[in-house]
Write an enzyme that holds these catalytic residues in place. Structure first.
Site, PDB file in Angstrom:
ATOM      1  N   ASP A   1       0.682  -1.082   0.071  1.00 26.71           N
ATOM      2  CA  ASP A   1      -0.177   0.130   0.089  1.00 26.71           C
ATOM      3  C   ASP A   1       1.010   1.197  -0.163  1.00 26.71           C
ATOM      4  OD1 ASP A   1      -2.249   1.404  -0.080  1.00 26.71           O
ATOM      5  OD2 ASP A   1      -2.938   1.084   2.218  1.00 26.71           O
TER       6      ASP A   1
ATOM      7  N   ASN B   1       1.076   3.196  -3.101  1.00 26.19           N
ATOM      8  CA  ASN B   1       1.598   3.871  -4.435  1.00 26.19           C
ATOM      9  C   ASN B   1       1.072   5.210  -4.606  1.00 26.19           C
ATOM     10  OD1 ASN B   1       2.767   1.291  -4.393  1.00 26.19           O
ATOM     11  ND2 ASN B   1       1.120   0.583  -5.876  1.00 26.19           N
TER      12      ASN B   1
ATOM     13  N   ARG C   1      -0.856   9.072 -10.112  1.00 25.53           N
ATOM     14  CA  ARG C   1      -0.705   8.017  -9.224  1.00 25.53           C
ATOM     15  C   ARG C   1      -0.372   6.822 -10.365  1.00 25.53           C
ATOM     16  NH1 ARG C   1      -3.951   7.677  -4.824  1.00 25.53           N
ATOM     17  NH2 ARG C   1      -4.504   5.602  -5.224  1.00 25.53           N
TER      18      ARG C   1
ATOM     19  N   HIS D   1       2.182   3.607  -9.025  1.00 28.14           N
ATOM     20  CA  HIS D   1       1.966   1.924  -9.365  1.00 28.14           C
ATOM     21  C   HIS D   1       3.063   1.341  -9.988  1.00 28.14           C
ATOM     22  CE1 HIS D   1      -2.092   2.262  -7.457  1.00 28.14           C
ATOM     23  NE2 HIS D   1      -2.476   3.089  -8.562  1.00 28.14           N
TER      24      HIS D   1
ATOM     25  N   THR E   1     -10.930  -6.587  -4.378  1.00 27.23           N
ATOM     26  CA  THR E   1     -12.414  -6.783  -4.844  1.00 27.23           C
ATOM     27  C   THR E   1     -12.825  -5.201  -4.735  1.00 27.23           C
ATOM     28  OG1 THR E   1     -13.034  -7.648  -2.861  1.00 27.23           O
ATOM     29  CG2 THR E   1     -12.882  -9.176  -4.810  1.00 27.23           C
TER      30      THR E   1
ATOM     31  N   ASN F   1     -11.171  -2.414  -4.971  1.00 29.81           N
ATOM     32  CA  ASN F   1     -10.267  -1.539  -5.920  1.00 29.81           C
ATOM     33  C   ASN F   1     -11.184  -1.257  -7.247  1.00 29.81           C
ATOM     34  OD1 ASN F   1      -7.096  -2.737  -4.627  1.00 29.81           O
ATOM     35  ND2 ASN F   1      -8.422  -1.068  -4.043  1.00 29.81           N
ATOM     36  N   TRP F   2     -12.171  -1.928  -7.678  1.00 29.36           N
ATOM     37  CA  TRP F   2     -13.007  -1.216  -8.744  1.00 29.36           C
ATOM     38  C   TRP F   2     -13.630  -0.209  -8.572  1.00 29.36           C
ATOM     39  CZ3 TRP F   2     -11.859  -4.235 -12.764  1.00 29.36           C
ATOM     40  CH2 TRP F   2     -11.663  -5.516 -12.615  1.00 29.36           C
TER      41      TRP F   2
ATOM     42  N   ARG G   1       2.044  -4.808   6.171  1.00 29.20           N
ATOM     43  CA  ARG G   1       1.516  -3.736   5.342  1.00 29.20           C
ATOM     44  C   ARG G   1       2.234  -2.450   5.494  1.00 29.20           C
ATOM     45  NH1 ARG G   1      -4.712  -2.603   4.641  1.00 29.20           N
ATOM     46  NH2 ARG G   1      -4.651  -0.830   3.321  1.00 29.20           N
TER      47      ARG G   1
ATOM     48  N   ARG H   1      -4.794  -1.979   9.301  1.00 30.40           N
ATOM     49  CA  ARG H   1      -5.896  -2.795   8.760  1.00 30.40           C
ATOM     50  C   ARG H   1      -5.467  -3.820   7.799  1.00 30.40           C
ATOM     51  NH1 ARG H   1      -7.690   2.506   7.015  1.00 30.40           N
ATOM     52  NH2 ARG H   1      -7.273   2.805   4.979  1.00 30.40           N
TER      53      ARG H   1
HETATM   54  C1  IPE Z   1      -5.649  -2.647  -0.025  1.00 27.87           C
HETATM   55  O1  IPE Z   1      -5.038  -1.361  -0.184  1.00 27.87           O
HETATM   56  C2  IPE Z   1      -5.466  -3.369  -1.298  1.00 27.87           C
HETATM   57  C3  IPE Z   1      -4.015  -3.466  -1.839  1.00 27.87           C
HETATM   58  C4  IPE Z   1      -3.130  -3.218  -1.522  1.00 27.87           C
HETATM   59  C5  IPE Z   1      -4.254  -4.180  -3.196  1.00 27.87           C
HETATM   60  P1  IPE Z   1      -6.025  -0.065  -0.459  1.00 27.87           P
HETATM   61  O2  IPE Z   1      -5.522   0.967  -0.652  1.00 27.87           O
HETATM   62  O3  IPE Z   1      -7.175  -0.718  -1.310  1.00 27.87           O
HETATM   63  O4  IPE Z   1      -6.766  -0.324   0.906  1.00 27.87           O
HETATM   64  P2  IPE Z   1      -7.873   0.775   1.931  1.00 27.87           P
HETATM   65  O5  IPE Z   1      -8.849   1.292   0.908  1.00 27.87           O
HETATM   66  O6  IPE Z   1      -7.089   1.851   2.197  1.00 27.87           O
HETATM   67  O7  IPE Z   1      -8.422  -0.132   2.943  1.00 27.87           O
HETATM   68  C1  IPE Z   2      -1.758   0.318  -3.203  1.00 23.22           C
HETATM   69  O1  IPE Z   2      -1.425   1.767  -3.265  1.00 23.22           O
HETATM   70  C2  IPE Z   2      -1.939  -0.293  -4.784  1.00 23.22           C
HETATM   71  C3  IPE Z   2      -3.252  -0.745  -4.847  1.00 23.22           C
HETATM   72  C4  IPE Z   2      -4.179  -0.582  -3.976  1.00 23.22           C
HETATM   73  C5  IPE Z   2      -3.792  -1.085  -6.139  1.00 23.22           C
HETATM   74  P1  IPE Z   2      -2.702   2.705  -3.357  1.00 23.22           P
HETATM   75  O2  IPE Z   2      -2.974   3.060  -4.680  1.00 23.22           O
HETATM   76  O3  IPE Z   2      -3.691   2.072  -2.432  1.00 23.22           O
HETATM   77  O4  IPE Z   2      -1.846   4.077  -2.749  1.00 23.22           O
HETATM   78  P2  IPE Z   2      -2.587   5.039  -1.625  1.00 23.22           P
HETATM   79  O5  IPE Z   2      -3.103   4.370  -0.544  1.00 23.22           O
HETATM   80  O6  IPE Z   2      -3.567   5.676  -2.538  1.00 23.22           O
HETATM   81  O7  IPE Z   2      -1.271   5.802  -1.231  1.00 23.22           O
HETATM   82 MG    MG Z   3      -3.946   2.479  -0.805  1.00 22.47          MG
END
Ligand code: IPE
Ligand code: IPE
Ligand code: MG
Length: 255
Positions: free
Chosen positions: A34, A36, A47, A51, A80, A82-83, A202, A208
């Protein structure tokens, strides 16, 4: 291992020689990669740049875990949930596996890595599914480290699918309800046959699980760091493992 080093540039923090953690290594490490987006924001970049950088870190983590003898690594790449993100971001994330496997497949195959995918890959765009199929095909005879790429993965849906699969066996007369136990559910999860994660890492300061391996994580040691995923280095990985080695795992007993 020098072979890999000479093949291309290493990410900062991975080309360093550090004393490897030895002894009681976690058999299975899960990583919630997490941060990125925040990494990119700090640099005034889109963003997607975060990634992409995160993908390069993922490559280094796979190498490092394989080098020190980790048996199984599960990488949370797309949930699931992230969509819900803006379409262009989702689209970019669905293109990344193509680049990753195009550049990494030879090395993964040479290392003997068994690539697996957990999550509902049938709902991925066709071009992403094609990469999934090719990767599985190329690594299916390998017997080295198992790497689970969690793509469109959700822990709850993993449990629901397992229960449905078991129910299907009951309906078909191949099992009875009395035979429904923790073991029989586990035998239908996406991670069947693999040890439960011993250590879940994490990054990015969030404390979480975000629906990652919720069943399998029942007794995992959780390790959190403020480091954003693209900044994760060999030192962070080793620190997580060393902290894990100092924990007393009791599994409800008194040991
Ligand atoms: C969890 O990260 C999912 C992945 C790392 C692929 P998120 O960025 O989606 O989680 P939340 O929304 O902060 O809980
Ligand atoms: C984790 O990085 C990658 C994915 C969930 C796909 P994020 O995209 O969640 O990065 P933040 O949390 O917005 O910094
Ligand atoms: Mg994130």
């Amino acid at each position: 291992m020098l072979r890999w080093v000479s093949r291309r540039m290493r990410r900062p923090g991975w080309d360093v020689d550090l004393e490897r953690p030895e002894g009681d290594l976690p058999a299975h490490i899960g990583i919630i990669m997490d941060g990125n987006g925040r990494w990119a924001k700090q640099r005034g970049l889109p963003r997607s740049a975060g990634h992409h950088a995160g993908m390069l870190t993922m490559r280094e983590v796979i190498r490092a875990c394989d080098d020190i003898g980790i048996q199984c690594l599960t990488l949370f790449a797309f949930s699931t949930e992230n969509w819900k993100r803006p379409e262009p971001e989702v689209e970019y994330l669905m293109r990344l596996p193509e680049e990753f496997f195009r550049t990494e497949i030879d090395e993964l195959a040479e290392r003997g890595v068994q690539a697996r995918f957990i999550g509902n890959t049938e709902r991925l765009p066709e071009h992403t599914q094609e990469v999934v199929r090719q990767t599985l095909e190329r690594t299916k005879h390998n017997r080295g480290m198992v790497v689970n790429f969690a793509l469109n993965y959700g822990g709850r849906s993993d449990v629901v699918d397992a229960v449905k699969a078991f129910a299907g066996e009951v309906a078909a007369g191949r099992a009875t309800w009395e035979e429904m136990t923790e073991d029989s559910i586990e035998a239908h999860l996406s991670t069947r046959g693999l040890p439960d994660p011993d250590l879940i890492i994490r990054t990015s300061g969030e404390i979480r699980l975000s629906n990652f391996l919720i069943w399998q994580a029942a007794y995992a040691e959780l390790w959190f760091t403020d480091v954003l995923w693209p900044d994760f280095t060999r030192e962070t990985l080793y620190q997580a493992i060393r902290d894990y080695q100092r924990r007393k795992r009791r599994f409800g007993g008194l040991k």
